[in-house]
Design an enzyme around this catalytic site. Sequence first.
Site, PDB file in Angstrom:
ATOM      1  CG  ASP A 258      -2.062   0.969   1.116  1.00 50.70           C
ATOM      2  OD1 ASP A 258      -2.415   1.341  -0.027  1.00 50.70           O
ATOM      3  OD2 ASP A 258      -2.614   1.365   2.158  1.00 50.70           O
TER       4      ASP A 258
ATOM      5  CG  ASN B   4      -8.003  -1.945  -5.022  1.00 48.59           C
ATOM      6  OD1 ASN B   4      -7.062  -2.721  -4.847  1.00 48.59           O
ATOM      7  ND2 ASN B   4      -8.275  -0.964  -4.176  1.00 48.59           N
TER       8      ASN B   4
HETATM    9  C1  IPE Z   1      -5.446  -2.743  -0.220  1.00 49.69           C
HETATM   10  O1  IPE Z   1      -5.105  -1.411  -0.353  1.00 49.69           O
HETATM   11  C2  IPE Z   1      -5.453  -3.422  -1.549  1.00 49.69           C
HETATM   12  C3  IPE Z   1      -4.154  -3.577  -2.206  1.00 49.69           C
HETATM   13  C4  IPE Z   1      -2.994  -3.269  -1.697  1.00 49.69           C
HETATM   14  C5  IPE Z   1      -4.207  -4.155  -3.521  1.00 49.69           C
HETATM   15  P1  IPE Z   1      -6.217  -0.269  -0.455  1.00 49.69           P
HETATM   16  O2  IPE Z   1      -5.492   1.008  -0.568  1.00 49.69           O
HETATM   17  O3  IPE Z   1      -7.194  -0.586  -1.510  1.00 49.69           O
HETATM   18  O4  IPE Z   1      -6.932  -0.410   0.964  1.00 49.69           O
HETATM   19  P2  IPE Z   1      -7.861   0.614   1.755  1.00 49.69           P
HETATM   20  O5  IPE Z   1      -8.939   1.033   0.797  1.00 49.69           O
HETATM   21  O6  IPE Z   1      -7.025   1.774   2.155  1.00 49.69           O
HETATM   22  O7  IPE Z   1      -8.373  -0.144   2.924  1.00 49.69           O
HETATM   23  C1  IPE Z   2      -1.722   0.144  -3.331  1.00 46.61           C
HETATM   24  O1  IPE Z   2      -1.439   1.499  -3.349  1.00 46.61           O
HETATM   25  C2  IPE Z   2      -1.838  -0.437  -4.706  1.00 46.61           C
HETATM   26  C3  IPE Z   2      -3.213  -0.784  -5.093  1.00 46.61           C
HETATM   27  C4  IPE Z   2      -4.270  -0.746  -4.313  1.00 46.61           C
HETATM   28  C5  IPE Z   2      -3.396  -1.205  -6.459  1.00 46.61           C
HETATM   29  P1  IPE Z   2      -2.619   2.558  -3.363  1.00 46.61           P
HETATM   30  O2  IPE Z   2      -2.988   2.840  -4.778  1.00 46.61           O
HETATM   31  O3  IPE Z   2      -3.724   2.132  -2.481  1.00 46.61           O
HETATM   32  O4  IPE Z   2      -1.873   3.810  -2.736  1.00 46.61           O
HETATM   33  P2  IPE Z   2      -2.463   4.845  -1.701  1.00 46.61           P
HETATM   34  O5  IPE Z   2      -2.961   4.080  -0.507  1.00 46.61           O
HETATM   35  O6  IPE Z   2      -3.556   5.580  -2.398  1.00 46.61           O
HETATM   36  O7  IPE Z   2      -1.297   5.719  -1.360  1.00 46.61           O
HETATM   37 MG    MG Z   3      -4.131   2.413  -0.498  1.00 47.95          MG
END
Ligand code: IPE
Ligand code: IPE
Ligand code: MG
EC number: 2.5.1.31
Length: 251
Positions: free
Chosen positions: A27, A75
């Site tokens: 993340d 997502n």
């Molecule tokens: C979790 O991250 C999913 C992945 C890393 C693929 P998110 O960024 O989607 O999670 P939330 O929404 O902050 O809980």
């Molecule tokens: C995790 O990084 C990757 C995916 C969920 C695909 P994020 O895209 O959630 O990054 P932040 O949390 O917005 O920084």
């Molecule tokens: Mg995230």
Amino acid sequence: MSASAPQSADAAPAAGRAPAHVAIIMDGNGRWAHARGLSRSEGHREGLKATRRAVEFFANRGVRALTLFAFSSENWQRPQSEVDALFDLFVTAIEAELPELSEKGIRLRFIGERADFPQPLQQRMAEAEAATAENEVMTLVVALGYGGRWDILQAAQRWLRDSPGDAPDPERFEDYLSTAGLPPVDMLIRTGGEQRISNFLLWQSAYAELVFLDALWPDVTEQELSGTLETYLKRQRRFGRTPHQAEAGNA
Ligand code: IPE
Ligand code: IPE
Ligand code: MG
């Protein structure tokens, strides 16, 4: 090895041993990009470099399975442009990484609901799984379109289809989860500063050691990955027993 639930201490790696199964919620790509005035997609591209570092690091530490959360069932709610950019990145990444993964003896496996993915991506996923099916050094599981609740429900549905009227027993039920045949998660890492599971491997992480890193995924270094292993090795895994029992059991 099939996991058992409640997880028995016997199924777990002995104290002081590398975890058999590491899972990572990667993340922070978006925030990494935002801080630099870049697009979120550029953050995901940079995140791929950290993914390479993590695969290499854990494969070299004798970890049997590494499961990476790359796209959750939730997502799908992101802007279509970001979802499309991610799918393009997954296609490119599978193509680019496959030769090296094969050379290193890494088996690639995807878990999640892939039916709604673009056809070229589904095709690359199937090809990569077939091309690496015999590899034994480490299984790299990429969770795409994955949700822990989806996994448990799809397992329950298939169980009912195969054994209607049979009460599920935990051991056999695990063979219906998308992670069938993999050991339970020993260590679950989340980067990016949030301390939540976000519907990742809910059943499989029942007794995982949770390790949270503040670093955004693209910034995660080998040193930080090494730190997670040190943290893990210091934890006492009790599986419901007393500290004394756990100590004796691990002796
Ligand atoms: C979790 O991250 C999913 C992945 C890393 C693929 P998110 O960024 O989607 O999670 P939330 O929404 O902050 O809980
Ligand atoms: C995790 O990084 C990757 C995916 C969920 C695909 P994020 O895209 O959630 O990054 P932040 O949390 O917005 O920084
Ligand atoms: Mg995230």
